[in-house]
Scaffold this active site. Structure first.
Site, PDB file in Angstrom:
ATOM      1  N   HIS A   8       0.854  -1.184   0.000  1.00 28.60           N
ATOM      2  CA  HIS A   8       0.000   0.000   0.000  1.00 28.60           C
ATOM      3  C   HIS A   8       0.894   1.238   0.000  1.00 28.60           C
ATOM      4  CE1 HIS A   8      -3.652   2.201   2.026  1.00 28.60           C
ATOM      5  NE2 HIS A   8      -3.278   2.745   0.889  1.00 28.60           N
ATOM      6  N   HIS A  26       3.651   0.901   3.084  1.00 24.41           N
ATOM      7  CA  HIS A  26       3.591  -0.178   4.077  1.00 24.41           C
ATOM      8  C   HIS A  26       2.945  -1.398   3.429  1.00 24.41           C
ATOM      9  CE1 HIS A  26      -0.300   1.935   4.439  1.00 24.41           C
ATOM     10  NE2 HIS A  26      -0.782   0.724   4.621  1.00 24.41           N
ATOM     11  N   ASP A  76       0.052  -4.405   4.097  1.00 25.87           N
ATOM     12  CA  ASP A  76      -1.080  -4.769   4.935  1.00 25.87           C
ATOM     13  C   ASP A  76      -1.253  -6.278   4.927  1.00 25.87           C
ATOM     14  OD1 ASP A  76      -2.161  -2.187   5.842  1.00 25.87           O
ATOM     15  OD2 ASP A  76      -2.457  -1.801   3.703  1.00 25.87           O
ATOM     16  N   LYS A 134      40.546   5.371  -5.524  1.00 25.05           N
ATOM     17  CA  LYS A 134      39.352   5.105  -4.725  1.00 25.05           C
ATOM     18  C   LYS A 134      38.400   6.289  -4.839  1.00 25.05           C
ATOM     19  CE  LYS A 134      37.747   4.368   0.020  1.00 25.05           C
ATOM     20  NZ  LYS A 134      36.829   5.509   0.010  1.00 25.05           N
ATOM     21  N   ASP A 169      34.746   8.105  -3.940  1.00 24.86           N
ATOM     22  CA  ASP A 169      33.834   8.074  -2.810  1.00 24.86           C
ATOM     23  C   ASP A 169      32.542   7.382  -3.224  1.00 24.86           C
ATOM     24  OD1 ASP A 169      34.130   8.591  -0.230  1.00 24.86           O
ATOM     25  OD2 ASP A 169      33.668  10.723  -0.305  1.00 24.86           O
TER      26      ASP A 169
HETATM   27 MN    MN Z   1      -2.916   0.198   4.367  1.00 29.60          MN
END
Ligand code: MN
Length: 238
Positions: free
Chosen positions: A55, A61, A63, A206, A208
């Site tokens: 979602h 997130h 669900d 090298k 960064d």
């Molecule tokens: Mn949700």
């Protein structure tokens, strides 16, 4: 305790009435005229179903929803499901969702509750292995991405009863716990007096940058720095 609840009760009239009452909060938060989200559905399949929806709302997130007593018991898992035995994630207990929500994908319009994009990340059936009196659940998911044993614990983190934990359990007691089994660290440069010479050697200055380990599991890539910070979102192209 082995909890078997595929009873006539769940599918009977009393079960239906209970399911309707369970969805009051869901309905209160949503306007059927303004959101494409579903409001109904019932099932009479043998094994209870689960779904995990990605979602992309104000905050991304996942669900997690488990079919329980005619509705989908639901938790929002900000970091996604833990995968290593012993690993745990915050799981915020949210209102029950209607059964039909298990197949819902789409766009919740701006201004509506949960505005953003919903995609099914995984779905399938599950076996309830244990149900504790405090509400804790142990279940075996049979999904397309996920297969195995998890526990939901009403941990009341920070004193909030909504703050549960979802914990990956060992599927087989012989497996090791701790999650350190698959922890690789980026290789670091070593200080030396000179560069190696001869065939097969090249050297460059090298530059960064970040030393990162990319991990691929359940079809998702994750980039972690040597200090174990998650840089996946910072380098989506990689
Ligand atoms: Mn949700």
């Amino acid at each position: 305790m082995r909890c078997n609840q595929t009873s006539a009760f769940r599918q009977g009239a009393i079960g239906q009435a209970a399911a309707v009452a369970k969805l009051e909060e869901y309905r209160r938060k949503r306007d059927p005229e303004a959101t494409p989200e579903p409001f109904g559905g019932s099932r009479s399949g043998d094994a209870p179903i689960f779904v995990i929806q990605r979602h992309d709302a104000r905050r991304l997130h996942y669900d997690l929803r488990l079919e329980r007593d005619g509705a989908l018991a639901s938790w929002a898992v900000p970091k996604g499901m833990p995968l290593e035995p012993g690993a745990r994630s915050l799981a915020v207990h949210v209102e029950d969702h209607p059964i039909e929500y298990a197949t819902f994908e789409g766009e919740i319009p701006a201004g509506q509750y949960g505005a953003g994009t919903v995609e099914i990340w995984d779905s399938g059936t599950y076996e309830l292995v244990d149900a504790k009196r405090d509400g804790g659940l142990t279940f075996h998911l049979h999904g397309k991405r996920l297969e195995g044993l998890w526990t939901l614990v009403p941990a009341k983190l920070d004193g909030d009863p909504k703050n549960w934990l979802v914990i990956k359990k060992r599927d087989d007691p012989a497996e090791q716990t701790g999650g350190s089994l698959h922890r690789y660290k980026p290789m670091l440069a070593t200080l030396a007096e000179g560069v190696p010479h001869g065939e097969g050697w090249l050297y460059e200055l090298k530059w960064d940058g970040y030393r990162i380990v990319a991990r691929l599991a359940t079809g998702e890539a994750e980039l972690r720095t040597r200090k174990d910070q998650n840089y996946t979102e910072r380098f989506p192209g990689v």
